[in-house]
Design a protein around this motif. Structure first.
Motif, mmCIF file in Angstrom:
data_model
loop_
_atom_site.group_PDB
_atom_site.id
_atom_site.type_symbol
_atom_site.label_atom_id
_atom_site.label_comp_id
_atom_site.label_asym_id
_atom_site.label_seq_id
_atom_site.Cartn_x
_atom_site.Cartn_y
_atom_site.Cartn_z
ATOM 1 N N GLU A 101 0.822 -1.213 0.000
ATOM 2 C CA GLU A 101 0.000 0.000 0.000
ATOM 3 C C GLU A 101 0.854 1.261 0.000
ATOM 4 O O GLU A 101 0.501 2.259 -0.606
ATOM 5 N N ARG A 102 1.966 1.199 0.707
ATOM 6 C CA ARG A 102 2.884 2.346 0.754
ATOM 7 C C ARG A 102 4.306 1.854 0.590
ATOM 8 O O ARG A 102 4.678 0.829 1.181
ATOM 9 N N GLU A 122 4.617 -0.835 3.489
ATOM 10 C CA GLU A 122 3.440 -1.283 4.248
ATOM 11 C C GLU A 122 2.418 -1.895 3.307
ATOM 12 O O GLU A 122 2.333 -1.507 2.143
ATOM 13 N N GLY A 123 1.678 -2.800 3.826
ATOM 14 C CA GLY A 123 0.616 -3.396 3.014
ATOM 15 C C GLY A 123 -0.122 -4.476 3.775
ATOM 16 O O GLY A 123 -0.076 -4.551 5.009
ATOM 17 N N HIS A 124 -0.816 -5.310 3.020
ATOM 18 C CA HIS A 124 -1.598 -6.409 3.604
ATOM 19 C C HIS A 124 -1.051 -7.741 3.114
ATOM 20 O O HIS A 124 -0.440 -7.813 2.054
ATOM 21 N N GLY A 150 -1.810 -7.117 8.364
ATOM 22 C CA GLY A 150 -1.045 -5.987 7.869
ATOM 23 C C GLY A 150 0.438 -6.237 8.059
ATOM 24 O O GLY A 150 0.832 -7.067 8.886
ATOM 25 N N PHE A 151 1.235 -5.563 7.288
ATOM 26 C CA PHE A 151 2.681 -5.579 7.571
ATOM 27 C C PHE A 151 3.221 -4.169 7.424
ATOM 28 O O PHE A 151 2.700 -3.366 6.641
ATOM 29 N N ALA A 152 4.219 -3.870 8.216
ATOM 30 C CA ALA A 152 4.893 -2.572 8.165
ATOM 31 C C ALA A 152 6.377 -2.850 8.299
ATOM 32 O O ALA A 152 6.875 -3.051 9.414
ATOM 33 N N SER A 194 5.775 -9.211 11.106
ATOM 34 C CA SER A 194 5.243 -8.274 10.121
ATOM 35 C C SER A 194 5.488 -6.823 10.508
ATOM 36 O O SER A 194 5.095 -5.916 9.789
ATOM 37 N N ASN A 195 6.124 -6.604 11.637
ATOM 38 C CA ASN A 195 6.391 -5.227 12.074
ATOM 39 C C ASN A 195 7.858 -5.119 12.461
ATOM 40 O O ASN A 195 8.277 -5.665 13.485
ATOM 41 N N HIS A 202 9.512 -1.367 8.307
ATOM 42 C CA HIS A 202 10.185 -0.073 8.435
ATOM 43 C C HIS A 202 11.622 -0.319 8.868
ATOM 44 O O HIS A 202 11.875 -1.125 9.764
#
Lengths: 349, 243
Positions: B63-64, B156-158, B167-169, B220-221, B171
Motif C-alpha cells: 500500500e505504501r 506497508e501493506g496487507h 497488515g505488515f509494516a 510483520s512489524n 520499516h
C-alpha cells in the motif's frame, strides 16, 4: 510621390513608430494599475514557522503580504461571503481552535489550524492542492459568493484595487486573500512546542503520554506525524464495517476505488482537547471515547490501515487505564492558548 | 541611405549573434537521469493489490513504499569515476518522485559499468530534522523516543495468512541499518550530456536471499526490531538492478 528606396525605408520606420505608439495606447485591462495604485506598496510578510516545522506550502503567485492577509481576515469574518448569513468564522470559532461543536451537514467541522502545511483538505480528501485551491472552492461553490455584492462594496472595491490592482473582484482574488489569512493561522506555542524548545518541562504523565504517542506502543505518530500532527494522507482506521451513510465511505466517494472505502484524512491534533466531537461524523464526544475506540473498538475490515493490523495491535492497543490517561495528558499539551486568543486572528470589526 | 545600410548591418549582426551554439557541450554540464521502477518478478508493482507472492509462499500487496536513496558512486572497471552525495526521496506510487537527475561535474571519461548507493542515510545525515524541511522529510521522521533520525524505508501493506488478512509494516531506520546497494550498468560518460539510468527494485528480493523472510514466522512489524531490520537489510542488498 516617387517611391525611392529611401522613401520606402522612411515609410517602414513610420509604420513601426505608429504601431509602437498605438500599442502603448491600448485600453487598460482590469488588472492594470490605476494612478491610485502606484502609491500602494505591499508589506512583504513571512509565515511564522515554528521550530522543526517544514517549510509552508506557498504558491509563487501569492506571496505573503501583511495587507492582503488583513483583507483575508476581513473576508473570513464577513457574513456577506455567503448568501445566507454565514461566514467562515461562523463555523470556525477561534476560542475552540477554529472549529465548532455544531455539525455541518452531518459532518464534524475540521479545525482551521496550520493549514499552511496541508496539501489535502476535507475529511474525504476531496480537495487537493494549495490553500488557494480550497479557498476558491469555498467561495465559488460552498458559499457561492455573490461577487456583485462584494464588487459594489466601496471598502472591498478600494482595497482590492489597491492590493490586487484590479477593478473587478473575482473568486480568485477572494480566495487568494483568504488563503493568505489562513496561512498566518499558525499554532506552534503549545506546551508540547515549548518543551521541544526547552522552555518548559512536561509533567511525568505528559512525558509518559508522549512516549506512548511516539513509540510503537501507541503508534499514533505514523499518521499524526511530528510536528505537524497530520500526514495529509487517507487512512481507514476501522470505524465501520458497514458504510451506512454516504459520508462514511470517505475517500471512496472521491476515487470510487473499493480499497479507499472508509478512508479519511488524518485530522490535525493541534488543540484537539478543545474539541467536543471527534471523527468525521462526530460519533465520539471525548478523548476518552476516541482512545477507547483505538484500544479495543476497531473493526477489522479488509482495507484497515496496515499499521493497525500489526500483531500487537490487531485487537486494538490494549492500553492500561493509566496509559490512556497519560495519552490524554499528552494530547492536552497540544493546546495552544496563544493561538486561540491571538488578536491577530480575531474578528477585525 | 548610408544610415539605413548601417541599421541593416547592425540587425544582421544581431541575428548572427543570437544563433544557436552548436559547439559540443563540456562533460561538466552533463547529467545522469535516473528513473526508478518497482516490480515484482518483472511485473509492475500496483498499489494495494493483494496478488504478489513472496519466497515464503505468502500472498501480499503493497500500500505504501517510500524510501531514500543517497551516496551515489559510479565505477569503471572497479575505479571510482564519479561521486554524488545527494539524497533522493522516492514514493513508489508518486511518479514525480521516481525520476531525478545526478549532475556530472568535471571531466569524466570512460564507460561506467556499475553503480552503488545507499538505501537510507549515512550516519552524518541521519539526525532528526537535519534534512531539508519538506513535508515528505517530516513524514519520514523516526521519533527521537525511538532513536531519532529518519525512516530509511516504509513498506506497508496487507498479506494473507490462510484466510486471515493481516497488515505488515516493514520499516527500517537507525544508524547502521542503511543498506548498501549495487548493480551493473552501462553508460559511456565521456563527454556525456545526458545519460539514462533506469533502476528497478524487485520487491520480492526483500523476502528472498540470503534468508527467506516470512511475514508469518519472522514478523510483520520491523520498526525498531533490530533482528528483523538486519534480516531485511541483508536481503535487500540486491533488490535493485539497472534495466
Amino acid at each position: 510621390m516617387k517611391l525611392t528606396r529611401t522613401n520606402i525605408a522612411s515609410l517602414a520606420l513610420a509604420i513601426l513608430y505608429i504601431m509602437a505608439v498605438a500599442g502603448s495606447c491600448r485600453k487598460k485591462s482590469s488588472t492594470d494599475p490605476t494612478p491610485e495604485d502606484t502609491t500602494v506598496s505591499l508589506t512583504p510578510d513571512t509565515i511564522r514557522t515554528p521550530l522543526y516545522f517544514p517549510q509552508p506550502i506557498m504558491p509563487a503567485d501569492n506571496q505573503p503580504a501583511k495587507e492582503i492577509a488583513q483583507l483575508g481576515r476581513m473576508l473570513y469574518y464577513d457574513t456577506r461571503l455567503s448568501n445566507d448569513g454565514r461566514s467562515c468564522a461562523g463555523c470556525h470559532i477561534q476560542s475552540i481552535g477554529f472549529t465548532t461543536p455544531s455539525m455541518l451537514n452531518g459532518t464534524v467541522v475540521l479545525p482551521h489550524v496550520n493549514m499552511a502545511w496541508y496539501n489535502t483538505f476535507m475529511w474525504d480528501g476531496s480537495k487537493t492542492g494549495t490553500l488557494e485551491d480550497v479557498m476558491t472552492f469555498e467561495v465559488q461553490e460552498f458559499f457561492a459568493t455573490d461577487l456583485n455584492r462584494i464588487n459594489t462594496d466601496p471598502i472591498y472595491s478600494s482595497l482590492f484595487r489597491k492590493y490586487f490592482k484590479t477593478t473587478i473582484i473575482t473568486y480568485k482574488h477572494l480566495a487568494y486573500a483568504l488563503a493568505q489569512f489562513a496561512r498566518t493561522m499558525v499554532s506552534g506555542n503549545s506546551r508540547y512546542d515549548l518543551s521541544l524548545r526547552g522552555m518548559v518541562t512536561l509533567t511525568p504523565d505528559e512525558r509518559a503520554g508522549a512516549e506512548l504517542f511516539f513509540t510503537e506502543r501507541g503508534d499514533c505518530f505514523h499518521c499524526h506525524t511530528n510536528p505537524v500532527m497530520t500526514d495529509n494522507t487517507m487512512h481507514n482506521t476501522g470505524l465501520d464495517s458497514i458504510y451506512a451513510k454516504e459520508a462514511d465511505k470517505g475517500y471512496y466517494n472521491v476515487t470510487h476505488n473499493p480499497n479507499d472505502l472508509g478512508k479519511f484524512r488524518t485530522p490535525n491534533l493541534r488543540n484537539v482537547a478543545l474539541r467536543s466531537r471527534f471523527m468525521h461524523d462526530g460519533r465520539f464526544s471525548s478523548l476518552e471515547e476516541v482512545i477507547n475506540f483505538y484500544d479495543h473498538g476497531m473493526r477489522k475490515v479488509p482495507n484497515l490501515d496496515p499499521i493497525m493490523l500489526l500483531p500487537a495491535k490487531a485487537n486494538g492497543l490494549q492500553l492500561e487505564d493509566w496509559e490512556k490517561q497519560q495519552l490524554i495528558a499528552f494530547l492536552k499539551t497540544l493546546t495552544d492558548t496563544t493561538f486561540t486568543t491571538n488578536p491577530a486572528f480575531s474578528n477585525p470589526n | 541611405m548610408k544610415r539605413l545600410q548601417f541599421v541593416l548591418i547592425i540587425m544582421v549582426f544581431s541575428f548572427v549573434a543570437c544563433r544557436k551554439d552548436t559547439t559540443p557541450p563540456l562533460a561538466s554540464s552533463g547529467e545522469i537521469r535516473v528513473a526508478v521502477g518497482h516490480l515484482v518478478e518483472g511485473t509492475p508493482l500496483l498499489p494495494d493489490s493483494l496478488r504478489w507472492q513472496n519466497q515464503a509462499g505468502e500472498t501480499y500487496g503493497v500500500e505504501r513504499l517510500q524510501y531514500y536513496l543517497s551516496n551515489f558512486r559510479f565505477y569503471s572497471n572497479g575505479k571510482l569515476v564519479h561521486t554524488n552525495n545527494s539524497i533522493k526521496y522516492i514514493d513508489a506510487f508518486i511518479d514525480s518522485t521516481r525520476a531525478f537527475t545526478i549532475p556530472l561535474a568535471g571531466a569524466i571519461t570512460g564507460r561506467c559499468d556499475s553503480v552503488s548507493f545507499l538505501l537510507g542515510l549515512d550516519t552524518v545525515t541521519n539526525v532528526s530534522f537535519s534534512l531539508p524541511p519538506t513535508l515528505q522529510n517530516s513524514d519520514m521522521g523516526w521519533p527521537n523516543n525511538m532513536g531519532g533520525g529518519y525512516h530509511f524505508i516504509k513498506m506497508e501493506g496487507h498479506w494473507r495468512d490462510g484466510s486471515a488478512l493481516n497488515g505488515f509494516a516493514l520499516h527500517v531506520g537507525r544508524n547502521g541499518y542503511a543498506i548498501p546497494m549495487g548493480c551493473r550498468c552501462s553508460m559511456d560518460l565521456t563527454n556525456a550530456t545526458i545519460r539514462l539510468l533506469p533502476l528497478s527494485m524487485n520487491v520480492n528480493e526483500w523476502f528472498r536471499t540470503p534468508a527467506i523472510y516470512s511475514l508469518s514466522t519472522d514478523g510483520s512489524n520491523s520498526m525498531n526490531n533490530m533482528t528483523l531490520m538486519r534480516k531485511l537489510c541483508n536481503n535487500a542488498t540486491d533488490a535493485f538492478s539497472a534495466m
